[in-house]
Design a protein around this motif. Structure first.
Motif, PDB file in Angstrom:
ATOM      1  N   THR A  23       4.133 -11.381 -10.600  1.00  0.00           N
ATOM      2  CA  THR A  23       5.292 -11.766  -9.804  1.00  0.00           C
ATOM      3  C   THR A  23       4.926 -12.790  -8.727  1.00  0.00           C
ATOM      4  O   THR A  23       3.827 -12.747  -8.186  1.00  0.00           O
ATOM      5  CB  THR A  23       5.925 -10.521  -9.122  1.00  0.00           C
ATOM      6  OG1 THR A  23       6.912 -10.959  -8.190  1.00  0.00           O
ATOM      7  CG2 THR A  23       4.879  -9.727  -8.354  1.00  0.00           C
ATOM      8  N   GLU A  27      -4.167 -11.332  -7.318  1.00  0.00           N
ATOM      9  CA  GLU A  27      -3.259 -10.196  -7.071  1.00  0.00           C
ATOM     10  C   GLU A  27      -1.868 -10.480  -7.655  1.00  0.00           C
ATOM     11  O   GLU A  27      -1.262  -9.618  -8.290  1.00  0.00           O
ATOM     12  CB  GLU A  27      -3.125  -9.936  -5.557  1.00  0.00           C
ATOM     13  CG  GLU A  27      -4.426  -9.676  -4.836  1.00  0.00           C
ATOM     14  CD  GLU A  27      -4.745  -8.186  -4.701  1.00  0.00           C
ATOM     15  OE1 GLU A  27      -3.949  -7.380  -5.212  1.00  0.00           O
ATOM     16  OE2 GLU A  27      -5.796  -7.869  -4.107  1.00  0.00           O
ATOM     17  N   ARG A  29      -1.980 -10.337 -11.466  1.00  0.00           N
ATOM     18  CA  ARG A  29      -2.023  -8.955 -11.964  1.00  0.00           C
ATOM     19  C   ARG A  29      -0.646  -8.302 -11.868  1.00  0.00           C
ATOM     20  O   ARG A  29      -0.199  -7.619 -12.785  1.00  0.00           O
ATOM     21  CB  ARG A  29      -3.049  -8.134 -11.171  1.00  0.00           C
ATOM     22  CG  ARG A  29      -3.251  -6.744 -11.760  1.00  0.00           C
ATOM     23  CD  ARG A  29      -4.103  -5.869 -10.859  1.00  0.00           C
ATOM     24  NE  ARG A  29      -3.468  -5.698  -9.573  1.00  0.00           N
ATOM     25  CZ  ARG A  29      -4.118  -5.743  -8.402  1.00  0.00           C
ATOM     26  NH1 ARG A  29      -5.411  -5.948  -8.375  1.00  0.00           N
ATOM     27  NH2 ARG A  29      -3.467  -5.589  -7.280  1.00  0.00           N
ATOM     28  N   GLU A  30       0.054  -8.547 -10.755  1.00  0.00           N
ATOM     29  CA  GLU A  30       1.373  -7.936 -10.570  1.00  0.00           C
ATOM     30  C   GLU A  30       2.449  -8.665 -11.375  1.00  0.00           C
ATOM     31  O   GLU A  30       3.562  -8.157 -11.538  1.00  0.00           O
ATOM     32  CB  GLU A  30       1.764  -7.940  -9.084  1.00  0.00           C
ATOM     33  CG  GLU A  30       0.814  -7.155  -8.189  1.00  0.00           C
ATOM     34  CD  GLU A  30       0.646  -5.710  -8.642  1.00  0.00           C
ATOM     35  OE1 GLU A  30       1.642  -5.094  -9.065  1.00  0.00           O
ATOM     36  OE2 GLU A  30      -0.510  -5.203  -8.603  1.00  0.00           O
TER      37      GLU A  30
END
Ligand SMILES: [Zn+2]
Length: 538
Positions: free
Chosen positions: A156, A150, A153-154
């Motif tokens: 950050t 996650e 993908r972001e």
């Protein structure tokens, strides 16, 4: 206790010393310039003095190791209790105490457990605390973690999350095992055709996982770079995947585990062949990359890996018993007892490829391992060292192996190299310590840890390396003439990097969505497990 080791031939390649005969002084657990005249003297005339051995990649603690012990009770050999030793079991997957005893008897003083699920850090720490004599570190598995997917993908929070995870577990470094591929295998039941396949539900690819985590570890400046078990282990043709993975990490520091298992040409549905020379050429052009070999030794082994995919393949080859296990949202795990046979084409090729990697490679870059116990036990290191040092012995062993396989390697051509004692000191001590960022280990300069192994200089190198005359750990004489004299605890080695504490507010809801363990209960806080530790700061 102060010790003066007199008259030995010192092999300390990190400090440019190649067999010079001089005294070595130890005091307060460190190498020192001089000791008082009443210091204990160890007469090492005619002997070889090296730093203690450093194993950069082995499997010695945690749930998969424990499950392997339970899976093969018949493979255990008794370790009897004595006045100073605890009872236990030896064999391919020794119990905790015995692991410490046997490594120490071989002259090894530091060992890295190479694949620990962070969710099982308590278990890993508990077993490592129970493993005497050696200093130890563990690498945490991060290549198939859905929470990290996650963040990747972001785009950050990844760096902070990795540093948080190390702090939460006491781990030393970051391991990728078949990054993205274990999750893909759970979805599609097959090998991956490229690093660019999309992992359903996460919208990331293995290449993005490798690149993002490799970059984050590099930027954090952890003492050990990302430690990679590449995708498609064991699959004919996988050298292309390995080279692609190396290129993906281009310009960043990285260590490739058990490269032998990733060095195959051929088609996935056919017989493998060797592509070891190409991989060595790539390494030589990229000094930022290192590897350990994962040498296969003929005889019994136990495959144990977070790469659940390859365990399923080995099971289908006709395993009597096997185990496959899912570690929630973090990783997988598989265990299959296995025997490497010298008359088997594939096994002889694997054996030959391992030797090619050693004989073509630079020992500063290509380090010794059997991926214990995957390619064979760490107890076979002395025999492996003899294969590297003694050409006549190697040729004798070559003749016994499947000739069709051996002819498809370079071993019968011009590979007549014989390793020197200093080169052995590099690939079993100096290089792994340097690659792990352990500045006090793998050498004998003033200020180094007083971890020292003293061998008789015997012409039979297997016998020599199997039976050190003395082993000194942190300044204490622990082995004398093949017997343990005392069994002090080793030290846990952990790594730490600064991170933004706010990362927990990102992680907590992601944990809540996915883990069965509450976020607050995940970090290991028990001082009995965490301390004492030597924490290496990034
Ligand atoms: Zn391994």
């Amino acid at each position: 206790m102060a010790i003066r080791i007199t008259g030995g031939a010192i092999h300390d390649p990190a400090n440019g010393t190649d067999g010079d005969v001089r005294d070595l002084c130890l005091d307060g657990g460190k190498v020192v310039a001089e000791v008082a005249p009443d210091a204990r003297r160890i007469d090492a005339r005619g002997m070889v003095v090296m730093p203690g051995g450093v194993d950069i990649h082995a499997h010695i603690a945690g749930p998969k190791v424990n499950l392997a012990r339970r899976l093969s009770p018949e493979a255990r050999e008794p370790q009897d209790r004595t006045e100073i030793l605890r009872s236990g079991s030896a064999g391919l997957v020794p119990s905790t105490f015995t692991t410490g005893y046997r490594y120490s008897l071989l002259g090894y003083t530091t060992v890295v457990e190479a694949a620990a699920p962070p969710l099982a850090a308590r278990h890993v720490l508990a077993e490592l605390r129970d493993t005497p004599l050696i200093d130890k570190a563990f690498l945490i598995l991060m290549g198939n973690n859905q929470v990290l997917f996650e963040l990747i993908r972001e785009g950050t929070g990844l760096r902070d999350a990795i540093a948080w995870w190390l702090e939460a577990t006491g781990g030393y470094g970051v391991k990728l095992v078949n990054p993205g591929g274990v999750e893909l295998w759970k979805q599609s039941n097959g090998r991956i055709s490229s690093l660019d396949e999309h992992i359903a539900g996460f919208d990331v690819t293995p290449r993005q996982v490798i690149e993002a985590i490799g970059t984050a570890v590099h930027e954090l400046g952890l003492p050990h770079p990302v430690h990679v078990h590449a995708n498609n282990l064991g699959v004919p043709g996988n050298a292309s995947t390995t080279l692609d993975t190396m290129r993906t990490l281009d310009g960043r520091q990285a260590h490739f585990a058990h490269l032998q298992f990733h060095a195959y040409g051929g088609k996935p549905d056919g017989l493998p062949r060797s592509r070891a020379p190409e991989l060595i050429d790539h390494l030589k052009a990229h000094p930022e990359l290192t590897a350990d070999v994962g040498q296969v030794m003929f005889g019994p082994a136990t495959t144990m890996t977070a790469d659940a995919q390859i365990s399923a393949v080995l099971r289908d080859l006709g395993a009597d018993k096997w185990l496959n296990h899912d570690t929630e949202v973090e990783t997988g795990c598989g265990i299959v007892p296995f025997t490497y046979k010298e008359k088997s084409y594939v096994h002889a090729l694997q054996w030959g490829i391992g030797l090619e990697l050693f004989l073509l490679g630079d020992p500063w870059q290509v380090m010794l391992s059997t991926d214990h116990p995957n390619g064979g036990s760490f107890l076979s290191y002395p025999k492996l060292i003899r294969l590297l040092m003694d050409r006549a012995f190697r040729e004798d062993q070559l003749e016994r192996a499947n000739q069709k396989a051996i002819r498809r390697t370079m071993l019968l051509d011009a590979l007549d190299r014989e390793y020197s004692l200093n080169e052995i000191a590099i690939l079993t001590r100096a290089a792994p310590a340097r690659r792990l960022g352990l500045v006090d280990k793998g050498h004998l300069g003033v200020g180094a840890d007083a971890d020292v192994t003293i061998y008789h200089d015997r012409p039979d190198r297997e016998e020599m390396f199997a039976t050190p005359r003395y082993v000194i750990k942190a300044g204490e004489l622990v082995v004398e003439d093949g017997e343990l004299r005392t069994t002090p605890d080793g030290t846990l080695l952990s790594a730490a990097a600064a991170f933004d504490a706010d990362v927990t507010s990102t992680l907590e809801p992601l944990f809540g969505d996915r883990y069965t363990v509450r976020f607050a209960n995940y970090p290991v806080r028990d001082p009995a497990l965490r301390e004492p530790a030597r924490v290496v700061q990034a």
